[in-house]
Design a protein around this motif. Sequence first.
Motif, mmCIF file in Angstrom:
data_model
loop_
_atom_site.group_PDB
_atom_site.id
_atom_site.type_symbol
_atom_site.label_atom_id
_atom_site.label_comp_id
_atom_site.label_asym_id
_atom_site.label_seq_id
_atom_site.Cartn_x
_atom_site.Cartn_y
_atom_site.Cartn_z
ATOM 1 N N ARG A 28 8.411 4.001 -3.019
ATOM 2 C CA ARG A 28 8.853 5.278 -3.157
ATOM 3 C C ARG A 28 8.228 6.375 -3.834
ATOM 4 N NH1 ARG A 28 14.286 3.721 -5.611
ATOM 5 N NH2 ARG A 28 13.667 1.580 -5.133
ATOM 6 N N PHE A 29 7.170 5.955 -4.486
ATOM 7 C CA PHE A 29 6.372 6.848 -4.794
ATOM 8 C C PHE A 29 5.230 7.254 -3.844
ATOM 9 C CE2 PHE A 29 7.388 4.323 -8.937
ATOM 10 C CZ PHE A 29 8.286 5.485 -9.248
ATOM 11 N N LEU A 30 5.075 6.672 -3.014
ATOM 12 C CA LEU A 30 4.022 6.742 -1.848
ATOM 13 C C LEU A 30 4.291 7.902 -0.935
ATOM 14 C CD1 LEU A 30 3.126 3.013 -1.011
ATOM 15 C CD2 LEU A 30 2.003 4.517 -2.830
ATOM 16 N N ASP A 31 3.262 8.580 -0.572
ATOM 17 C CA ASP A 31 3.258 9.653 0.656
ATOM 18 C C ASP A 31 3.337 8.508 1.773
ATOM 19 O OD1 ASP A 31 3.044 11.163 2.669
ATOM 20 O OD2 ASP A 31 1.193 12.006 2.066
ATOM 21 N N ARG A 32 4.526 8.427 2.629
ATOM 22 C CA ARG A 32 4.548 7.582 3.593
ATOM 23 C C ARG A 32 3.920 8.078 4.846
ATOM 24 N NH1 ARG A 32 3.599 3.287 4.331
ATOM 25 N NH2 ARG A 32 5.456 1.874 5.080
ATOM 26 N N SER A 33 3.711 9.219 4.964
ATOM 27 C CA SER A 33 3.169 9.727 6.090
ATOM 28 C C SER A 33 1.767 9.299 6.431
ATOM 29 C CB SER A 33 3.088 11.258 6.203
ATOM 30 O OG SER A 33 2.416 11.881 4.967
ATOM 31 N N ARG A 34 1.316 9.006 5.478
ATOM 32 C CA ARG A 34 -0.238 8.179 5.493
ATOM 33 C C ARG A 34 -0.170 6.693 5.742
ATOM 34 N NH1 ARG A 34 -3.676 9.002 0.800
ATOM 35 N NH2 ARG A 34 -5.127 7.256 1.649
ATOM 36 N N SER A 35 -0.696 6.409 6.483
ATOM 37 C CA SER A 35 -0.784 4.770 6.676
ATOM 38 C C SER A 35 -1.684 4.286 5.771
ATOM 39 C CB SER A 35 -0.591 4.364 8.128
ATOM 40 O OG SER A 35 -1.784 4.414 8.609
ATOM 41 N N LEU A 36 -0.963 3.121 5.236
ATOM 42 C CA LEU A 36 -1.663 2.184 4.204
ATOM 43 C C LEU A 36 -2.269 1.037 5.041
ATOM 44 C CD1 LEU A 36 -0.167 2.274 1.048
ATOM 45 C CD2 LEU A 36 -2.536 2.720 1.474
#
Length: 621
Positions: A530-538
């Motif tokens: 939930r702390f991640l910017d999920r618009s960027r894929s990892l």
Amino acid sequence: MEVFLEALTRIRASSTFSAYGRNLTNRLARIPPLIETSTPNSPKLARTTSNFTNGKFQPIRRNQIRLSSSSSSPSSPVTLSSIRALKERREKIAMLTTYDATFAEAASRAGVEVLLVGDTLGMVLQGHDSTLPVTVEDIAYHTACVRRGNTGAMIVADLPFMSYATIEQALVHARRLMQSGAHMVKLEGGTWVTETVRRLTENGVPVCVHMGMTPQSVNVFGGFKVQGRDPARAQELKDSALKVEAAGAAMIVLECVPWDLAEEITRVADVPVIGTGAGPGTDGQVLVLHDMLGLPLRGLIPSFVRNFLTGTSIQAALRAYVEAVKDNSYPAPKRKDPGLRTLGTVRDVRAAVTAARRDGRRVALVPTMGGLHAGHIAMVKTARKVSDFVVTSVFVNPLQFGDDEDLQRYPRTLEEDERLLADAGCDVLFAPSVEEMYPEGMEAVTRVVVPGVSEGLCGAQRPGHFDGVTTVVTKLLNMVQPDLAVFGEKDYQQLVVVRKLVRDLNLPVEIIAQPTIREPDGLAMSSRNRFLDRSRSLRLFDTLRRLASEISKGAQPEALMSKAVEDLEAEGVRVDYLELRRQDTLLPAQPEDRALVLLIAVRVGTTRLIDSYPFERSGCA
Ligand SMILES: Nc1ncnc2c1ncn2[C@@H]1O[C@H](COP(=O)(O)OP(=O)(O)OP(=O)(O)O)[C@@H](O)[C@H]1O
Ligand SMILES: CC(C)(CO)[C@@H](O)C(=O)[O-]
Ligand code: BAL
């Protein structure tokens, strides 16, 4: 007068019965057999019909329905060893009578592992009052029909009344049934059939022995009555089960015996014990097809049977049966409410566990730090499958956080956690305070240290982390005293550390590994996502999967892994480590090692994530 088995038969009022029968006929008339239809407002069925590809119906694959993660591959047929493996893993076995190709196909596709061509066909197909008139030829004919429709289940065929009165007859008739397509024969009896079982087994015929209330002996019993209520008969049944097993029996069916006796026989027998009207404690359940579809014969349906035809299709009913057997909701009574209790003290959790044990329940612990997501819920469901009482702990353990780590901002979502756990069928949420866990303070607490395996990887990056984990896990195990505990493979090093802890300290608990549950893009679910910017894929998972694929084919890992680190860092991910290790010890992988795991830890901004990918290297390194 003897007490007749009130549990076995219940006569429906005839008016209710005929109304029910009419409704059912109307409903069935609207449903094309074996093909499920969808309507825009039935999302479940709409999903099913997406299985139409190339104009052909692609049936639900076995492993989509099985609750088991690894019972058998979708295409591999059920065998005696896979059935035994289910018993060993304490996964329930679903058995059902079928007598024809269409239902054999539907049931085997629904995940029924054992199809029984039962002599009940004498009643439900032929309309007799008992199973006695059924002949070997009848069973052989229907076995051949079932074999043609079956898609991989094991077929058990009944040796009918008086067809095994002598060993020679048993051998001849078993040959007829095996040649018709059976994989096993079933006969009714007790100690007196041991020699028959031995001779059949020696001749390559696996045998299932049907004990307890055996319908072929209805005239000897003087009616359909629960067997084994008195201690002498209970002991006799237990002794008989062990004797037929020693003679080679491959499976036992227990019909209408007291629940605790069925559970006890299941515990002492090595072979799978399948019950009907014998409670939830057996290795599996068997029902008569017509009964579980709510089709009574002359108004009679045993009262322990549940009508699974509550939806819109027969396939759904068959799947519901399999699911209910697998998740223990049949024949256990349905719970009125989710029954989750939230407890905060060691005293209360111990009392709850003691009461569950008194009821003969097997207790599981799922340790978490809360912020629950589908990965945690999968662990609760795994626990449910192999136990009858699940405790999930939610405790953000300060002892495993370093001073510069994210203890303060770690997600704390207790209300949402409670809701998710109640829905998942968890029994107790144990959420102790820091004071309850460390009454004399954290500095003063006795530490549990697991040397070696906890020192590298995350242990090296987070000094003291695993000492905090193993201390709190030991405390949780002692507080709850579960029979088993579930840990996720995402935290692979933690899993290996906990396994060593349990081994080294002889803790009486079984550790079960939960495969990693992922987001649709492959990212391992984690409270910290939930702390991640999920618009960027990892691309962690893609990287691990690609590396594993190349290494498993024999590629040299070093250069590939350095390049993978470079690529990830170029995308703004800081790689703490990317390592190839042995699964069991986490020692660096040597060329001859086969069972390997890739482990990765990265930082994305201020968030630290870990992931792992266990795989096997083929023998060509
Ligand atoms: N995606 C997942 N799949 C399977 N198990 C998981 C998954 N995520 C966590 N677990 C397991 O849940 C248990 C509790 O982990 P925890 O509460 O720390 O959750 P988490 O999501 O891993 O959080 P964190 O952000 O701390 O890593 C651990 O055994 C962990 O391996
Ligand atoms: C096992 C555990 C609950 C101990 O605090 C924790 O390390 C976790 O959540 O993985
Ligand atoms: N799931 C691991 C817990 C931690 O990061 O402390």
